[in-house]
Design a protein around this motif. Structure first.
Motif, short mmCIF file in Angstrom:
data_model
loop_
_atom_site.label_atom_id
_atom_site.label_comp_id
_atom_site.label_asym_id
_atom_site.label_seq_id
_atom_site.Cartn_x
_atom_site.Cartn_y
_atom_site.Cartn_z
N MET A 269 0.85 -1.20 0.00
CA MET A 269 0.00 0.00 0.00
C MET A 269 0.88 1.24 0.00
O MET A 269 1.85 1.33 0.75
CB MET A 269 -0.91 0.00 1.24
CG MET A 269 -1.96 1.08 1.24
SD MET A 269 -3.20 0.80 -0.04
CE MET A 269 -4.23 2.25 0.21
N ILE A 270 0.57 2.18 -0.85
CA ILE A 270 1.33 3.42 -0.92
C ILE A 270 0.82 4.39 0.14
O ILE A 270 -0.39 4.60 0.27
CB ILE A 270 1.19 4.05 -2.33
CG1 ILE A 270 1.61 3.04 -3.40
CG2 ILE A 270 2.04 5.30 -2.43
CD1 ILE A 270 3.03 2.59 -3.33
N SER A 271 1.72 4.95 0.91
CA SER A 271 1.32 5.83 2.01
C SER A 271 0.95 7.22 1.49
O SER A 271 1.27 7.59 0.34
CB SER A 271 2.46 5.94 3.02
OG SER A 271 3.54 6.66 2.45
N GLY A 272 0.33 7.99 2.37
CA GLY A 272 -0.05 9.35 1.99
C GLY A 272 1.15 10.23 1.68
O GLY A 272 1.11 11.05 0.76
N ILE A 273 2.23 10.04 2.45
CA ILE A 273 3.44 10.84 2.20
C ILE A 273 4.03 10.51 0.83
O ILE A 273 4.50 11.40 0.10
CB ILE A 273 4.48 10.57 3.32
CG1 ILE A 273 3.94 11.11 4.64
CG2 ILE A 273 5.82 11.20 2.98
CD1 ILE A 273 4.85 10.87 5.83
N GLN A 274 3.98 9.23 0.47
CA GLN A 274 4.52 8.83 -0.84
C GLN A 274 3.65 9.38 -1.97
O GLN A 274 4.17 9.78 -3.01
CB GLN A 274 4.61 7.30 -0.89
CG GLN A 274 5.67 6.75 0.05
CD GLN A 274 5.56 5.26 0.27
OE1 GLN A 274 4.49 4.67 0.11
NE2 GLN A 274 6.68 4.64 0.64
N GLN B 160 1.98 12.11 -1.73
CA GLN B 160 2.31 13.54 -1.73
C GLN B 160 3.61 13.80 -2.49
O GLN B 160 3.74 14.79 -3.21
CB GLN B 160 2.43 14.04 -0.30
CG GLN B 160 2.64 15.54 -0.19
CD GLN B 160 2.72 15.99 1.26
OE1 GLN B 160 2.57 15.19 2.19
NE2 GLN B 160 2.96 17.26 1.47
N THR C 99 10.18 1.19 -2.21
CA THR C 99 9.01 0.42 -1.73
C THR C 99 8.94 -0.98 -2.32
O THR C 99 8.26 -1.84 -1.76
CB THR C 99 7.71 1.16 -2.10
OG1 THR C 99 7.63 1.26 -3.54
CG2 THR C 99 7.68 2.55 -1.50
N SER D 187 1.93 -0.91 -8.01
CA SER D 187 1.18 0.14 -7.32
C SER D 187 1.74 1.53 -7.63
O SER D 187 1.00 2.49 -7.89
CB SER D 187 1.21 -0.10 -5.81
OG SER D 187 0.63 -1.34 -5.49
#
Length: 214
Positions: A1-6, A8, A177, A182
């Motif tokens: 899962m790609i994080s919000g920071i990534q 951004q 990652t 993704s």
């Protein structure tokens, strides 16, 4: 899962892609406008020089043009940032295509428009400024927006000379990652988000300006 920071991080890279596209469009428009005027000039030398420029730039892959700009600055003793290098290369590239697009639009204006303005005593500069270019601008708007879509996608090549835009940011994020599907699916969505509205705008302008039924 790609994080919000990534996400951004990719969003910021997408802004750099937009910035590069706009700078290339501005630089390419200034030079391309001159080339278009040279192409329709009664001066054979200017016409010849503009044809040589267009054929040369269109005959060189954009990737090679980027390398020429990158190493050319170094040989000349300059050390510009990667952003300046890619803006120069993309401006030269855009000018060749925009100049040819706009040349065609200028020549699409019916000949009686030239004759009518000439009969009013307009010189060539007045003919272009007051009669021909306003009509050509209307014709040129949809294909120019269409070219802008190609320009957005071509900015992915800028990473080859060290400029971090959306595609390069995707590569960097993938290296950390190890989620290539993704990451690049997200990169593709960003590109789609940039290009699809422009494609719709081009079609809308073509319909609203009634270019096909002039």
């Amino acid at each position: 899962m790609i994080s919000g920071i990534q996400i951004q991080y990719l969003g910021v890279a997408a802004l750099w892609t937009v910035g590069l596209t706009l700078m290339a469009l501005i630089g390419g428009s200034i030079l391309g406008f001159c080339i278009a005027l040279f192409r329709v000039s009664p001066n054979s030398v200017l016409r010849y020089l503009s044809v040589v420029y267009i054929q040369t730039i269109q005959g060189i892959p954009l990737l090679v043009l980027l390398f020429i700009a990158y190493f050319g600055f170094s040989i000349a003793g300059f050390n510009p940032s990667p952003f300046v290098t890619v803006v120069v290369a993309f401006s030269l590239y855009s000018a060749a295509y925009l100049g040819e697009i706009w040349r065609g639009c200028i020549q699409t204006v019916p000949k009686p428009q030239w004759e009518a303005s000439g009969s009013l005593g307009f010189n060539r500069y007045q003919q272009l400024r007051l009669v021909i270019i306003p009509q050509a601008f209307r014709i040129a708007t949809p294909p120019t927006v269409g070219f802008l879509v190609q320009l957005v996608k071509n900015t992915s090549l800028a990473s080859t000379v060290g400029f971090i835009e959306l595609a390069r940011a995707g590569q960097i994020l993938n290296n950390t990652t190890f989620k290539p599907f993704s990451v690049f699916l997200l990169v593709a969505l960003f590109y789609f988000g940039l290009c699809f509205p422009l494609s719709l705008l081009s079609k809308k302008l073509e319909r609203s300006l009634n270019v096909a039924h002039r």
